[in-house]
Design a protein around this motif. Sequence first.
Motif, PDB file in Angstrom:
ATOM      1  N   LYS A  61       1.016  -1.234  -0.011  1.00 50.87           N
ATOM      2  CA  LYS A  61      -0.022   0.045  -0.028  1.00 50.87           C
ATOM      3  C   LYS A  61       0.821   1.379  -0.180  1.00 50.87           C
ATOM      4  O   LYS A  61       0.596   2.131  -0.876  1.00 50.87           O
ATOM      5  CB  LYS A  61      -1.145  -0.089   1.057  1.00 50.87           C
ATOM      6  N   GLU A  62       1.948   1.073   0.704  1.00 50.61           N
ATOM      7  CA  GLU A  62       2.894   2.382   0.903  1.00 50.61           C
ATOM      8  C   GLU A  62       3.615   2.840  -0.274  1.00 50.61           C
ATOM      9  O   GLU A  62       3.731   3.870  -0.574  1.00 50.61           O
ATOM     10  CB  GLU A  62       3.670   2.157   2.118  1.00 50.61           C
ATOM     11  N   ALA A  63       4.025   1.887  -1.066  1.00 49.59           N
ATOM     12  CA  ALA A  63       4.599   1.801  -2.299  1.00 49.59           C
ATOM     13  C   ALA A  63       3.621   2.345  -3.520  1.00 49.59           C
ATOM     14  O   ALA A  63       4.040   2.404  -4.680  1.00 49.59           O
ATOM     15  CB  ALA A  63       5.263   0.625  -2.552  1.00 49.59           C
ATOM     16  N   GLY A  64       2.460   2.429  -3.134  1.00 54.63           N
ATOM     17  CA  GLY A  64       1.182   2.780  -4.248  1.00 54.63           C
ATOM     18  C   GLY A  64       1.282   1.708  -5.080  1.00 54.63           C
ATOM     19  O   GLY A  64       0.275   1.671  -6.402  1.00 54.63           O
ATOM     20  N   LEU A  65       1.614   0.408  -4.593  1.00 52.74           N
ATOM     21  CA  LEU A  65       0.825  -0.512  -5.687  1.00 52.74           C
ATOM     22  C   LEU A  65      -0.455  -1.162  -5.998  1.00 52.74           C
ATOM     23  O   LEU A  65      -1.031  -1.388  -6.800  1.00 52.74           O
ATOM     24  CB  LEU A  65       1.960  -1.906  -5.513  1.00 52.74           C
ATOM     25  N   TYR A  66      -1.356  -0.655  -4.818  1.00 52.32           N
ATOM     26  CA  TYR A  66      -2.756  -1.180  -4.788  1.00 52.32           C
ATOM     27  C   TYR A  66      -3.267  -0.153  -5.781  1.00 52.32           C
ATOM     28  O   TYR A  66      -4.206  -0.666  -6.588  1.00 52.32           O
ATOM     29  CB  TYR A  66      -3.262  -1.248  -3.543  1.00 52.32           C
ATOM     30  N   ASP A  67      -2.880   1.207  -5.518  1.00 48.24           N
ATOM     31  CA  ASP A  67      -3.424   2.072  -6.432  1.00 48.24           C
ATOM     32  C   ASP A  67      -3.269   1.800  -7.859  1.00 48.24           C
ATOM     33  O   ASP A  67      -4.098   2.221  -8.757  1.00 48.24           O
ATOM     34  CB  ASP A  67      -3.115   3.466  -5.982  1.00 48.24           C
ATOM     35  N   GLU A  68      -2.037   1.452  -8.227  1.00 41.66           N
ATOM     36  CA  GLU A  68      -1.537   1.243  -9.460  1.00 41.66           C
ATOM     37  C   GLU A  68      -2.346   0.056 -10.054  1.00 41.66           C
ATOM     38  O   GLU A  68      -2.630   0.325 -11.452  1.00 41.66           O
ATOM     39  CB  GLU A  68      -0.107   1.094  -9.689  1.00 41.66           C
TER      40      GLU A  68
END
Length: 441
Positions: A61-68
Amino acid sequence: MRARIRTARKAMVVAAVASLGAGLLAGCADDGKDDGSDSSSGDSGGKTTISVGLFGTMGFKEAGLYDEYEKLNPKIKIEQNVVERNENYYPALLNHLTTNSGLLDVQAVEVANIAEVTATQADKLEDMSKAPGVDKSKWLPWKWQQATTKDGKTVGLGTDVGPMAICYRTDLFKQAGLPTDPAEVGKLWAGDWAKLVKVGERYKSKAPDGTFFMDSPGGLIQAILGSEKEKFYDSSGKVIYKSNPAVRAAFNLTADAAKKGLVQSQTQFQPSWNSTIANSKFAAIACPPWMLGTIKGNAKPDAAGKWAVAVAPKGGNWGGTFLTVPKSGKHVKEAQKFVTWLTAPEQQAKLFKVQASFPSAPSAYTMPEVTGATNEMTGDQKIGPIFAEAAKAAPEQVIGPKDQIIMQGLTDNGVILATKGKSAQEAWDSAIKTIDNKLDQ
């Protein structure tokens, strides 16, 4: 694993996991859900919700992978549910695997538990080697093998590994008359953990007041054993920790370091240990990449840039995680697609850049997120290549179903006693009594 600050790597004391109810792992950490979001693992707002069970801060989540992923797949919503410590997460997960109920679409498994899951629960999990787009050659061979059954079924895809290095305080090394350049420091103990202890003796002779060479006896023995191919089990699955000379040698070397006052009388990841980071009470620590996150999380602001990373005496591994897809999950195909994407080299490289979780995919080691990686605690030093070489040098280690129990016994009921005046033999006797009692349960 696991930087991802995990289970055995976190000091926070949390309540035991409650009932998993409704198919969700109830957690004590941020579950990644927005206010008002659907708390079930079913469909929400016309989207398919993939539920993900994790422990600690794994960083997706912190790395933005879910959003991506959600942008790439507009009909998918990712919902993570986190338990802070693996010692609470894993027993609940094992129970639900055994009963084949209450499982999420994706479940993380720590490396210390993967052997037990692979040996006893493979029939409850999808064979990820057959998932579309999965190519085993993308992973380190030993990482892939850890989650593969004897008949060739792979129950989980590797996220990160924990290649071993030594992190050290350049200011404290300088005050003790030791070199501070990472290449020169690595030469001091190259090839032999006993040389590391000798450097500790040099440090102690001129050490700044109130400081120790290393953080804890548990950290030292963990690092030494992480470089051994066989430690607690042999390749046939037999428990050999008491008869394995490598284990006893590691124990005795650590006890010797403790007797000489080279390591603090601390148990890692406890509040008192955390405070020794904040107060600069030790000069060196066995350091997989995720440890830098632990250091950063506990250090004072003025410690930034004062740390450096040197090659460990021998290549080894400490930590790492796998993502599995239970057959009883509500969205199996979608979960397989998501896990395949999330563990691809490109995503692993992005995760390392943000969270210091080191990739288990070797092709990521030449990506700029790895080759150019720096860390706030280590200043402008390029740390990625050091960890990449350590990952490639790590042995294909035999992992047993109760590795975690044995290691905890050797540390928390064993070598720690050598810092409290017990002999190496007394500490060993205490450790094996505790371990054997737990193995018999």
